[in-house]
Motif scaffolding. Structure first.
Motif, PDB file in Angstrom:
ATOM      1  N   ILE A 142      83.329 121.219  16.965  1.00 33.90           N
ATOM      2  CA  ILE A 142      82.466 120.423  16.083  1.00 33.90           C
ATOM      3  C   ILE A 142      81.444 121.330  15.394  1.00 33.90           C
ATOM      4  O   ILE A 142      81.206 121.227  14.187  1.00 33.90           O
ATOM      5  N   TYR A 143      80.858 122.241  16.154  1.00 31.88           N
ATOM      6  CA  TYR A 143      79.886 123.175  15.580  1.00 31.88           C
ATOM      7  C   TYR A 143      80.527 124.062  14.515  1.00 31.88           C
ATOM      8  O   TYR A 143      79.950 124.278  13.440  1.00 31.88           O
ATOM      9  N   LYS A 144      81.725 124.571  14.800  1.00 34.45           N
ATOM     10  CA  LYS A 144      82.413 125.419  13.818  1.00 34.45           C
ATOM     11  C   LYS A 144      82.725 124.654  12.542  1.00 34.45           C
ATOM     12  O   LYS A 144      82.589 125.191  11.443  1.00 34.45           O
TER      13      LYS A 144
ATOM     14  N   LYS B  22      84.237 116.058   8.669  1.00 34.31           N
ATOM     15  CA  LYS B  22      85.139 116.227   9.814  1.00 34.31           C
ATOM     16  C   LYS B  22      84.333 116.392  11.101  1.00 34.31           C
ATOM     17  O   LYS B  22      84.687 115.828  12.141  1.00 34.31           O
ATOM     18  N   ALA B  23      83.250 117.157  11.053  1.00 35.94           N
ATOM     19  CA  ALA B  23      82.407 117.345  12.230  1.00 35.94           C
ATOM     20  C   ALA B  23      81.788 116.023  12.678  1.00 35.94           C
ATOM     21  O   ALA B  23      81.746 115.727  13.874  1.00 35.94           O
ATOM     22  N   ALA B  24      81.345 115.219  11.722  1.00 34.47           N
ATOM     23  CA  ALA B  24      80.767 113.913  12.059  1.00 34.47           C
ATOM     24  C   ALA B  24      81.825 112.998  12.650  1.00 34.47           C
ATOM     25  O   ALA B  24      81.569 112.282  13.622  1.00 34.47           O
TER      26      ALA B  24
ATOM     27  N   VAL C 257      81.872 111.312  16.405  1.00 42.48           N
ATOM     28  CA  VAL C 257      82.033 109.881  16.675  1.00 42.48           C
ATOM     29  C   VAL C 257      83.175 109.657  17.659  1.00 42.48           C
ATOM     30  O   VAL C 257      83.074 108.831  18.572  1.00 42.48           O
ATOM     31  N   VAL C 258      84.259 110.405  17.507  1.00 39.78           N
ATOM     32  CA  VAL C 258      85.386 110.295  18.441  1.00 39.78           C
ATOM     33  C   VAL C 258      84.952 110.692  19.846  1.00 39.78           C
ATOM     34  O   VAL C 258      85.284 110.015  20.825  1.00 39.78           O
TER      35      VAL C 258
ATOM     36  N   LEU D 213      82.942 107.882  21.266  1.00 40.64           N
ATOM     37  CA  LEU D 213      83.804 106.774  21.683  1.00 40.64           C
ATOM     38  C   LEU D 213      84.559 107.105  22.971  1.00 40.64           C
ATOM     39  O   LEU D 213      84.733 106.235  23.831  1.00 40.64           O
ATOM     40  N   ILE D 214      84.970 108.347  23.119  1.00 42.53           N
ATOM     41  CA  ILE D 214      85.620 108.767  24.365  1.00 42.53           C
ATOM     42  C   ILE D 214      84.648 108.640  25.532  1.00 42.53           C
ATOM     43  O   ILE D 214      85.009 108.162  26.607  1.00 42.53           O
ATOM     44  N   CYS D 215      83.405 109.060  25.317  1.00 39.56           N
ATOM     45  CA  CYS D 215      82.387 108.947  26.374  1.00 39.56           C
ATOM     46  C   CYS D 215      82.125 107.490  26.735  1.00 39.56           C
ATOM     47  O   CYS D 215      81.977 107.154  27.914  1.00 39.56           O
TER      48      CYS D 215
END
Length: 188
Positions: free
Chosen positions: A149-151, A161-163, A167-168, A171-173
């Motif tokens: 995500i940082y990259k 894409k990072a955002a 969010v994914v 949602l997994i958490c």
């Protein structure tokens, strides 16, 4: 007090300590393994794709850093179980395993649930340690989702894409949290 120290150290300090321990030339791990005759020459623990992910995430750094949270919560939960319940179980003839399974674990289930949820969610945030220790290498063997995500945001400037990835992960958490809560839910 010594057992709480990993929790108190900043991630930067932890990364530098383990970078020194795993150093292939003068690291403590190789030094002791050579002294004990387990290995002949130093191993590049963080440079070899066979060992890197195991050493950084699974075995050493992440578990060592997160251990105090689990320890303190479980200790507090165990101390909150009333002594008279133990005495009643002993009078009823329950052995130690039956006492553990029928009394202790159900009594501390809410604390275990919260601790498990927190610890699992914190596994997703091990960016600093992994980035400072080996930066996702060798190759991309230790690239974790927070690094990716940082990259995407800072190296490739793909903020959308990072955002979306963030969010994914959120949602997994949430899904993991719901599963833990349902699994560890008190039926009483």
């Amino acid at each position: 007090m010594i057992l709480i120290l990993p929790w108190l150290f900043p991630d930067v300090v932890v990364a530098l300590i383990f970078k020194w321990i795993f150093n292939p030339i003068y690291g403590l791990l190789n030094s002791y393994l050579q002294r004990w005759g387990i290995i002949e020459q130093g191993i590049s623990w963080l440079g070899d794709s066979t060992y890197a992910f195991i050493m950084v995430v699974a075995v050493a750094v992440a578990i060592w850093k997160g251990f105090p949270l689990v320890m303190i919560n479980v200790l507090a939960a165990l101390q909150s179980v009333p002594e008279d319940i133990y005495e009643a179980a002993k009078i009823d003839g329950a052995n130690k395993l039956q006492t553990l399974l029928s009394i202790v674990l159900p009594s501390i289930k809410p604390v275990l649930s919260a601790t498990l949820i927190l610890d699992t969610i914190w596994w997703f945030k091990h960016y600093t340690i992994v980035a400072l220790l080996i930066g996702g290498g060798p190759g991309s063997d230790t690239s974790i989702i927070s690094l990716e995500i940082y990259k995407q945001a800072s190296s490739y400037f793909d903020f959308g894409k990072a955002a979306a990835m963030s969010v994914v992960v959120f949602l997994i958490c949430v899904l993991i949290s719901k599963m833990y809560r349902r699994f560890l839910e008190n039926k009483d």
